[in-house]
Design a protein around this motif. Structure first.
Motif, mmCIF file in Angstrom:
data_model
loop_
_atom_site.group_PDB
_atom_site.id
_atom_site.type_symbol
_atom_site.label_atom_id
_atom_site.label_comp_id
_atom_site.label_asym_id
_atom_site.label_seq_id
_atom_site.Cartn_x
_atom_site.Cartn_y
_atom_site.Cartn_z
ATOM 1 N N THR A 144 3.357 -10.910 9.642
ATOM 2 C CA THR A 144 2.731 -10.504 8.385
ATOM 3 C C THR A 144 3.737 -10.448 7.250
ATOM 4 N N GLU A 154 -4.970 -10.646 9.576
ATOM 5 C CA GLU A 154 -6.274 -10.249 9.045
ATOM 6 C C GLU A 154 -7.359 -11.247 9.461
ATOM 7 N N TYR A 184 8.467 -3.020 13.861
ATOM 8 C CA TYR A 184 7.846 -1.768 14.276
ATOM 9 C C TYR A 184 8.257 -1.367 15.692
ATOM 10 N N CYS B 214 -9.747 1.607 12.008
ATOM 11 C CA CYS B 214 -8.578 0.768 11.755
ATOM 12 C C CYS B 214 -8.861 -0.275 10.684
ATOM 13 N N ASN B 215 -7.890 -0.460 9.797
ATOM 14 C CA ASN B 215 -8.013 -1.409 8.695
ATOM 15 C C ASN B 215 -7.374 -2.744 9.102
ATOM 16 N N PRO B 216 -8.151 -3.855 9.145
ATOM 17 C CA PRO B 216 -7.561 -5.137 9.539
ATOM 18 C C PRO B 216 -6.513 -5.639 8.552
ATOM 19 N N SER B 217 -6.531 -5.123 7.311
ATOM 20 C CA SER B 217 -5.565 -5.597 6.308
ATOM 21 C C SER B 217 -4.177 -5.018 6.513
ATOM 22 N N SER B 218 -4.043 -4.109 7.476
ATOM 23 C CA SER B 218 -2.725 -3.496 7.669
ATOM 24 C C SER B 218 -1.747 -4.508 8.247
ATOM 25 N N PRO B 219 -0.483 -4.521 7.781
ATOM 26 C CA PRO B 219 0.493 -5.472 8.332
ATOM 27 C C PRO B 219 0.961 -5.123 9.740
ATOM 28 N N ARG B 220 0.761 -3.866 10.151
ATOM 29 C CA ARG B 220 1.234 -3.504 11.495
ATOM 30 C C ARG B 220 0.055 -3.189 12.396
ATOM 31 N N PRO B 221 0.254 -3.293 13.710
ATOM 32 C CA PRO B 221 -0.819 -2.922 14.640
ATOM 33 C C PRO B 221 -1.269 -1.491 14.385
ATOM 34 N N CYS B 222 -2.562 -1.229 14.578
ATOM 35 C CA CYS B 222 -3.181 0.019 14.181
ATOM 36 C C CYS B 222 -2.598 1.229 14.898
ATOM 37 N N GLN B 224 -3.690 4.743 15.860
ATOM 38 C CA GLN B 224 -4.902 5.561 15.950
ATOM 39 C C GLN B 224 -4.606 7.006 16.312
#
Lengths: 352, 351
Positions: A144, A154, A184, B214-222, B224
């Protein structure tokens, strides 16, 4: 040997012209619908173009759009011709126009059939294109921060949520790819170091999937990580668990979706093809029947209509000869421009 | 005191009738559009009916549907009237029909205006209904084994994914509710026992949200679980993190969606209302100007048309009185009237 000869009394000719006029309007609508369906299919293919590797499948909607537009034009002409056909003074002006018109129309109409055949024939190509596209999408899911690939995450997430699918063939595709970016991962922690060392390429592989694979129909909160470890979760057995994640692979989901679309469009296109052929055949009969009337004083005589004056083979040979003559004429024209000597010889016998 | 008096020459009457005929067809279309919009709004409200506590808001689409159907009928009759208007032989048969027709038409046209006002006035009621409905949905999220509540989880999950929202007011609503069922909790583990002992009701509360937030637009895995714990995740600060989960609350998202719908519908219904009013005014003017022609020999004379013969108040009382009399008929008639009527009857027979 005349092909499919039918006798046409005056009343039958009139009714043929009237019926043909109505039919040409219906076919015009049908052509417009074919165009609209081509546009719709192209839009749908374009929406998911990020997970498709090649654009081969786009030939089907392109053909449909081209044929739809052409058939609208063809049917307008057909309507005009049959309006003029019952008036013997106005009909002759269409004489030179009609033979090439028929050849062009038959060609365009046969393209409809080609489009239908292609929509089934290109299914393996579509599947292959999706296989490669999805494989890349899953591979670049974590990138990303890389320009050009930053929207892959996305795209794949929204695709999996919308089509209720997970991975390429199934959810295990996610186990073979590092889908969590290094940004991360805490490389000082023991767990991360163990995992990275456990495979040759130094990738962080785990038996987990992204959240977009989760099935809302599951009675329990989604289990995303440690999927193959029964002891990591209470009252969980991955072999018998069916509702936790989506079972279907995205490639199969997308292929089913597009094949369903094309199966719906197919019968409409077939109907349009049959309608168009009927119009062309009727127009040919009308033309040949009216040719018998031209020059006659009594307009209401009975004439004969046919599809081809000679047999199919002879007509083809004749057309070939005509094309050759046209090509030769073009060549001779060039030759006479190069050698002007032949002209004075032709003039001499005239004066003598 | 006549209201809206206008002079009408023969030509003007003809043009009025023709214009009215066209306008009435347009208004019929407008009525059909209103009915369709009412159906659409009702369908949309019913789709999310599971997260609404009451159905008060349904009065808006119901009114729209009734008004749409009624206006189609009104405009159909208006076109018939103006077709007959220019023929003095056929016009008188509408005479007795017109008074109740105008009463009904004005009533339904006012109802149209009321429905537009209602759609704004009921915003508060809609918000309260959604607040309670969503609160229950979140509370019963874990009860996928209880009949009657087993679909709450799927409803809330689909809602949060589709409207891109999380929780009632925001995502913190999930921290106050046990949304993981006891069937999936290992009561022999230390972690679960600690969590349950830490609150009075013995509920398993976590600072986590379901996956549908969870927001799909996030650059990192969700992320929760352990959302408020910065040390649990590498390179994570929950105060500055904006893209991880949906920030908007579902109540706000749904209210915005429905208010947007009703704003669009309100604008369309308002223009249909104006069209309908002009049709009614034109029919009234045509009727009054044609009444002066009835009985005359020369049809092409100039007449006067008006909207109301008396003032607004007097006309209103004129319409309301018959309705009241109809209702008063159920009351007991005064006893003095009976022998008087009998006496007058006998006197007439004897004289």
């Amino acid at each position: 040997m005349v092909l499919l000869k039918i006798k046409f009394p005056f009343q039958k000719r009139v009714r043929l012209a009237q019926g043909l006029w109505l039919l040409s309007w219906v076919a015009m609508f049908s052509g417009a619908i074919t165009f609209a369906m081509g546009v719709f299919l192209k839009t749908e293919l374009h929406r998911r173009s990020e997970v498709m590797h090649s654009m081969d499948i786009h030939i089907v909607p392109n053909l449909l759009m081209a044929v739809g537009l052409a058939s609208v034009g063809i049917n307008i002409c057909a309507g005009k011709v049959c309006q003029d056909s019952l008036d013997p003074s106005r009909f002759p002006r269409w004489k030179t126009f009609l033979p090439p018109f028929f050849c062009f129309s038959v060609f365009i109409t046969s393209l409809l059939l080609v489009a239908m055949i292609l929509s089934f024939a290109l299914q393996p190509s579509l599947e292959e294109s999706l296989k490669i596209g999805l494989k890349n999408g899953i591979r670049f899911y974590k990138d990303t921060d890389t320009p050009g690939r930053c929207f892959q995450k996305e795209t794949i997430d929204r695709l999996q949520i919308e089509f209720q699918c997970c991975g390429n063939t199934n959810y295990r595709d996610w186990f073979e790819v590092q889908w969590i970016s290094n940004r991360y991962l805490d490389f000082t922690s023991k767990e991360v170091k163990d995992r990275v060392r456990s495979n040759v390429d130094g990738r962080y592989l785990l038996d987990g999937v992204p959240f977009s694979c989760c099935n809302p129909a599951s009675p329990r909160p989604c289990i995303q990580y440690s999927l193959l470890d029964n002891s990591a979760h209470y009252n969980y057995e991955y072999q018998s668990e069916e509702l936790n994640l989506y079972n279907r692979g995205c490639r199969q989901a997308l292929v089913n979706y597009y094949m369903g679309l094309m199966n719906t469009i197919g019968p409409c296109v077939l109907f349009d093809f049959l309608l168009q052929m009927t119009i062309l055949v009727s127009l040919r009969y009308l033309q040949t029947a009216m040719e018998g009337v031209i020059g006659q004083e009594n307009v209401e005589i009975e004439t004969e209509g046919y599809i081809l004056e000679k047999g199919v083979k002879e007509t083809l040979l004749e057309t070939k000869e005509k094309m050759k003559k046209i090509l030769q004429f073009a060549q001779v024209g060039d030759a006479s421009a190069v050698t002007p000597d032949t002209q004075p010889d032709a003039e001499k016998p005239a004066t003598a | 005191m006549v209201v809206g008096k206008m002079k009408f020459t023969f030509q003007k009457r003809v043009k009025l009738a023709q214009g009215l005929w066209l306008l009435s067809w347009l208004a019929t279309l407008g009525g059909a559009v209103t009915f369709t919009l009412g159906c659409f709004l009702k369908t949309e409200l019913r789709r999310r009916g599971e997260v609404m506590d009451n159905t008060d808001i349904h009065c808006v689409p119901n009114t729209l549907m009734i008004v749409g159907l009624a206006s189609m009928g009104i405009n159909y009759f208006a076109s018939r009237i103006c077709q007959d208007a220019l023929d003095p032989g056929r016009f008188p048969r509408w005479k007795t029909f017109l008074k109740p027709y105008f009463g009904c038409s004005v009533f339904f046209t006012t109802l149209m205006l009321i429905s537009v006002i209602l759609s704004y006035a009921m915003k508060g009621s809609l918000e309260t209904s959604l607040k309670i409905g969503l609160k229950n949905g979140i509370r019963f999220y874990k009860d996928t084994d209880t009949p009657g509540r087993c679909f709450q989880k799927q409803t809330i999950d689909h809602l949060q994914m589709e409207f891109q929202c999380c929780g009632n007011n925001d995502y913190k609503d999930w921290f106050e509710v046990q949304w993981i069922s006891n069937r999936y909790l290992d009561f022999s583990s230390k972690e679960v026992k600690d969590c349950i002992k830490s609150n009075v009701d013995g509920r398993y509360l976590v600072d986590g949200v379901p996956f549908s937030c969870c927001n799909p637009s996030s650059p990192r895995p969700c992320i929760q679980y352990k959302i408020t714990n910065n040390t649990a995740h590498y390179n994570y600060d929950h105060q500055t993190e904006e893209l991880n989960i949906f920030i908007r609350g579902c109540r706000e998202a749904l209210v915005n969606y429905y208010m947007g719908l009703m704003n669009t519908i309100g604008a369309v219904v308002l223009s249909v209302f104006l069209l309908q009013s002009s049709v009614l005014a034109s029919v009234r003017l045509l009727q009054t100007s044609m009444e002066a022609v009835a009985g005359q020999e020369n049809v092409e004379i100039e007449t006067e048309g008006y909207l109301l013969e008396k003032g607004v108040k007097e006309t209103f009382m004129e319409y309301v009185d018959p309705v009241l009399k109809l209702l008063l008929l159920n009351q007991v008639t005064p006893p003095e009237a009976k022998p008087e009527a009998g006496a007058t009857g006998t006197t007439t027979t004897t004289s």
